[in-house]
Design a protein around this motif. Structure first.
Motif, PDB file in Angstrom:
ATOM      1  N   THR A   1       3.217   1.615   8.521  1.00  0.00           N
ATOM      2  CA  THR A   1       3.013   2.855   7.779  1.00  0.00           C
ATOM      3  C   THR A   1       3.791   3.998   8.418  1.00  0.00           C
ATOM      4  O   THR A   1       4.443   4.796   7.727  1.00  0.00           O
TER       5      THR A   1
ATOM      6  N   ASP B   1       0.823  -1.209   0.000  1.00  0.00           N
ATOM      7  CA  ASP B   1       0.000   0.000   0.000  1.00  0.00           C
ATOM      8  C   ASP B   1       0.857   1.259   0.000  1.00  0.00           C
ATOM      9  O   ASP B   1       0.411   2.323  -0.446  1.00  0.00           O
TER      10      ASP B   1
ATOM     11  N   ARG C   1      -6.602   3.509   4.053  1.00  0.00           N
ATOM     12  CA  ARG C   1      -5.781   4.251   3.111  1.00  0.00           C
ATOM     13  C   ARG C   1      -6.590   4.997   2.050  1.00  0.00           C
ATOM     14  O   ARG C   1      -6.090   5.920   1.429  1.00  0.00           O
TER      15      ARG C   1
ATOM     16  N   ASN D   1      -5.503   3.064   9.807  1.00  0.00           N
ATOM     17  CA  ASN D   1      -4.806   2.641   8.588  1.00  0.00           C
ATOM     18  C   ASN D   1      -5.751   2.406   7.406  1.00  0.00           C
ATOM     19  O   ASN D   1      -5.506   1.562   6.557  1.00  0.00           O
TER      20      ASN D   1
END
Length: 291
Positions: free
Chosen positions: A157, A30, A247, A245
């Motif tokens: 991330t 991602d 996205r 998280n």
């Protein structure tokens, strides 16, 4: 002549089975990393060479290397050291307590890759022994015992996202209710409380992209108040999406035909949301041009 900053960047993900390697691999994908799963350590050098030939289109590689590599794992440290001469390499080791790993294997009803005829705990113990030296030489060790998959993805991330990279990609979409509600959105707002420019002959042929229509819509009573308050209400939602998280998200604003009010309001909302930290905003007009 290449410099340190021009080196190929590689992240090697290893660690205990059941500690979350697949979750980390998905999170890295991602973030734009080129991820290869279940790679024998001796294939690391050919992978770097192959991706290097792709040029700047694949600047970051992540390879998941684990105990399934069997005999190859004995050469792991030597291979990593050799890679560091021409590649910027970091090794991340995923760890978890024995009781947590046992519960995870029992939950998915799969055997540990090293348990053989023994128990899951026997397999975990054997794996710890094999990986002990590798763990000591890793750059980053993450204990996932108390992390769910979303928390682990968020941790990755935060550690490996590019500097200034957006944590959330947000689409603001206009649409027409008469063509049906969009099915792929997270929030829907209704702009039909505003007067419809369709009934004004001079404005009917234009769209919300045109200044005369946009000025008319935004000049109506309640329009600016709605946009400002809606953007303020969304702010904690977008912050929460980033913590969890998430996205990608989509906010839709509808009017009757998706041509006038929703287009103008979506454009104005997108402008406000672009100011939010960690959010990259794109604009889409689903039904513009259908009339």
């Amino acid at each position: 002549m290449s410099t340190e900053t021009e080196k190929q960047e590689m992240l090697i993900v290893t660690g205990m089975s059941g500690a979350g390697r697949s979750t980390v691999a998905n999170a890295l994908e991602d973030l734009g990393w080129y991820v290869v799963d279940n790679l024998p350590p001796q294939m690391l050098r050919p992978l770097v060479d192959m991706v290097g030939r792709a040029g700047t289109s694949l600047p970051k590689i992540a390879a998941v290397v684990d105990i399934r590599g069997r005999d190859f794992f004995g050469d792991f440290q030597e291979l990593v050291q050799a890679l560091r001469t021409g590649t910027q390499v970091r090794v991340i080791f995923l760890e978890a307590r024995d009781d947590v790993l046992v519960r995870r294997f029992e939950a998915v009803r799969r055997p540990h890759p090293l348990q053989g005829e023994g128990t899951i705990l026997d397999g975990i113990s054997a794996e710890r022994t094999r990986l002990a030296v590798v763990r000591e030489s890793c750059d980053v060790v993450i204990d996932t015992s108390d992390l769910n998959i979303h928390q682990l993805a968020t941790t990755i991330t935060e550690r490996f996202a590019a500097e200034n990279a957006a944590g959330l990609h947000l689409t603001v979409m206009s649409f027409g209710f008469k063509y049906g509600l969009p099915t792929d959105v997270d929030m829907v707002a209704d702009a039909r409380f505003l007067p419809n420019p369709f009934w004004i002959p001079d404005l009917r042929p234009h769209t919300g992209l045109d200044p005369e229509v946009s000025d008319y819509v935004l000049g109506q009573e309640g329009a600016r108040e709605f946009i400002d308050n809606y953007a303020a209400a969304i702010r904690p939602v977008l912050a929460g999406y980033q913590r969890e998280n998430k996205r990608h998200a989509t906010i839709a604003i509808g009017c009757t035909g998706g041509k006038h009010r929703s287009v103008a309001m979506a454009r104005e909302l997108a402008k406000l949301l672009q100011e939010f930290p960690g959010v990259a905003v794109s604009l889409k007009h689903r039904d513009l041009g259908r009339e």
